[in-house]
Structures are given as C-alpha cells and as structure tokens.
Design an enzyme around this catalytic site. Structure first.
Site, mmCIF file in Angstrom:
data_model
loop_
_atom_site.group_PDB
_atom_site.id
_atom_site.type_symbol
_atom_site.label_atom_id
_atom_site.label_comp_id
_atom_site.label_asym_id
_atom_site.label_seq_id
_atom_site.Cartn_x
_atom_site.Cartn_y
_atom_site.Cartn_z
ATOM 1 N N TYR A 132 0.800 -1.234 0.000
ATOM 2 C CA TYR A 132 0.000 0.000 0.000
ATOM 3 C C TYR A 132 0.830 1.280 0.000
ATOM 4 C CZ TYR A 132 -4.277 -2.719 0.893
ATOM 5 O OH TYR A 132 -5.348 -3.578 0.798
ATOM 6 N N ASP A 216 -4.537 -17.855 3.035
ATOM 7 C CA ASP A 216 -5.732 -18.541 2.523
ATOM 8 C C ASP A 216 -6.260 -19.535 3.558
ATOM 9 O OD1 ASP A 216 -3.298 -19.776 2.074
ATOM 10 O OD2 ASP A 216 -3.799 -20.569 0.095
#
Ligand code: ATP
Length: 345
Positions: A132, A216
């Site tokens: 980011y 995940d």
C-alpha cells in the site's frame, strides 16, 4: 487535559461522529476537542486535501485523532482520502492497525451455533508498508502492451516492530497465542523475512504460543474455528482483507472499530466502515462502530474502564434489540446512541 482532533469527513462520517461525541462527552467531559474541516466538501470547495501544518499538529499537539469516514462519489479519484488517511498513516508513522474482533452478542454472528467467547481475537495489521505504499509504475499505459507494477515493501524494521507489538499486546492482555499469517510459499522474498523475524521475536516470548498460517488457510480457519485465535499479525494487504472477515464475524462493519497507532507518539481512531454514500443523510447509520472507536480512544488515554463501560452498554443494547435497521432493528442513529447512553453503568 488531553486534546483530540476530530475529522468527521464524508458521507455518514459526520453523522456517526456526532453520536460518538455524545458518548465521549458523557464519559469524559474534560477531553478537549478541535474540529477540522477536511474531506470531500473542503476539497471540492478549495482544493485542499491535507494541509502540512495540520498534519504536523496531529503528530505533536493531539493525543489522538478521531476520524469518521472518507469517500465521496463526487471525488472519484479519492485523492482527499488518500492524502488524509494514508497520509496520516505514513507521515505520522502509525505502524499498527489495531483491530479487535469481538462478538458482543451471538445473535449477530453469521456462523451458526456460536457463543460470544468464540469470536474474540485481535488483528495487528502492518500499516505503513506492504503493497500500500504506492511504489510501482505504469508503462505504455492505455496500450495493448501496457505494464502495471505494484511493489510490496517489507523492511526488517517494519516487520519486526509490528510482530513485536503483537507479542507485547498478547502478554500485556493475558493472551497466549499469536498467529502470523503470510504467503511465504508463493512470495518467497518478502514473506521469508516475515518468517525469520517472527521466529526470532517469538523466541523472546516463551510464555506465548506462536503459530503460522498461510493467509488462505487463515481465512478458512477463521470461519471454521474462530475460537482458535487470540492475536493475528499480518501484512498490510492481508490485514485489510482479514479484518473485514473479522468484522463480519463480530456482526458486521456497523460494529467494528479500529486504531492506527504509534505507541507513545500518535494515534488515529476510526470506525472500520466507509462513508456509505447509499445511506448518508438519512440518519440511519449504525453509530456503534464509532462509539466502540471512542472506547478505544479512551483506553488509549488511559481510561480502560470507560472502554469496558461502553462495551457493556452496547452489549445490553444488542441483547435488547435496540439497534439500527441493518441489524434488524428500527432505531435511528440518534436513538441507538440514546439507548447506549441509557445503558451505561
Ligand atoms: P470504503 O471503500 O470507504 O470502505 P465502501 O462503500 O466500500 O467504502 P462502506 O462505506 O463501509 O463501504 O459501506 C458498505 C455498505 O455497508 C454501505 O453501502 C452501507 O449500506 C453499509 N454500511 C456501512 N457502514 C454502515 C453503518 N455504520 N451503518 C449501517 N450500514 C452501514
């Protein structure tokens, strides 16, 4: 007397901040507030996003900043939100995004057969690097040969301080498990750094049980067995995603609070939800996320007891069904806040 900077912002931001400040005023009337006219309206009026002198004051003069929400369909570039929120995170070096995910009433959990104690974990999301930072570039933009690159930044300093913060918080708050989540099997350079630093820091905390999950798998486990988690530490992107999953587990983004922290230096508190333009101006936004955020701010000011009082009051309201429409109730933002104020012990 502590001073707090207030940025109501856009959309439902000013509506929920108004309600949050009613609770703040009731519990801590000595806290001094200064309002800042920043957000889409200001940007559209005079082009200002985040003045440098205001940023400097946020870092030096105030014990914390309370932000409503940023985002407005009239500013599709979202440049003001980037300058104000991402600008504060980077320039004030607010390296911890602190996100408690605590279920206050089992009825609002989307998982079946759950009790409140099943969802009670905290996410430490790295807040100043990762994917980011905007480092990257575009080449041959708009052509068939276009290339777009987004670089993930992982520094030893950045990785170490967020992992350290997670372990320190666990120890200080009587929690016994810290889970680090990455994707080191696919992202072999940056996330290898996370693996090594995590092992090093974990060795300094023999009383805390360290574990690791690929992100995940973490998402699966959070849905299957949220009770297995006390503290989760992860990078900026994964933290962004996992905290929204956490918000859903605790009953929705209308109930989720967050802090952007640099302990001893600066802090910015905000509800997790955005500006929700679809319901702005109607007086129906759920104020609870902001009221919980006010509780977090009070704890930051050393008033942990007030945060506990706020949580208990909200819990009573949730149990009594005194909630806004998106949670199945019928109360307006103001009425929901009235209920919380009346339930304060
Ligand atoms: P952002 O990109 O800033 O996160 P967004 O539009 O993706 O913004 P939100 O603004 O958080 O996401 O809102 C998503 C939806 O959730 C909204 O359209 C709104 O209906 C609902 N919502 C968000 N916050 C609240 C709230 N406090 N009370 C009730 N509903 C809310």
């Amino acid at each position: 007397m502590p001073k707090i900077a207030v940025v109501p912002g856009d959309g439902i931001g000013p509506e929920v901040i108004e309600q949050g400040l009613r609770v703040l005023g009731a519990l801590a009337p000595d806290v001094e507030l200064e309002h800042f006219d920043l957000g889409a309206e200001r940007y559209l009026r005079d082009g200002t996003t985040m003045p440098a002198d205001v940023m400097a004051r946020f870092g030096s003069e105030f014990a914390g900043v309370l932000l409503g929400a940023l985002g407005d369909p009239r500013v599709p570039s979202n440049v003001h939100a980037k300058d104000i929120l991402l600008g504060s995170r980077f320039q004030l070096d607010l390296y911890i995004n602190f996100r408690p995910c605590k279920l206050l009433d089992a009825r609002y959990c989307p998982l079946k057969n759950r009790v409140e104690a099943d969802v009670d974990f905290v996410v430490f999301r790295e807040n100043t690097e990762g994917l980011y930072t905007g480092v990257g570039g575009q080449f041959k933009r708009g052509t068939a040969d276009e290339i777009a690159m987004e670089q993930e930044i992982n520094t030893r300093k950045g990785v170490e301080r967020i992992i350290r913060a997670a372990f320190a918080w666990a120890r200080d708050n009587g929690r016994r498990r810290v889970c680090m989540s990455d994707k080191a099997n696919a992202m072999r350079h940056g996330h290898d750094l996370w693996q090594r630093v995590f092992k090093e820091v974990a060795a300094e905390y023999p009383d805390i049980q360290p574990s690791h999950l690929y992100v995940d798998v973490l998402c699966m486990r959070l849905v299957q067995a949220p009770q297995d988690f006390d503290v989760i530490v992860t990078n900026n992107l994964f933290g962004d995603i996992v905290t929204d999953l956490g918000a859903a587990l605790q009953g929705g983004i209308g109930l989720a609070a967050s802090g952007n922290l640099n302990p001893g230096k600066a802090a910015l508190f905000e509800p997790v939800h955005g500006s929700a333009p679809d319901i702005a101006g109607k007086g129906i936004a759920n104020p609870v996320a902001t009221i919980l955020t006010v509780g977090m701010l009070l704890a930051w000011l050393g008033r942990k007891n007030d945060e506990v009082r706020i949580q208990r009051a909200i819990q009573r309201c949730l149990r009594a069904g005194q909630v806004t429409r998106e949670l199945g109730g019928s109360l307006s933002s103001r009425e929901a806040t009235d209920a919380v104020l009346a339930a304060l012990d």
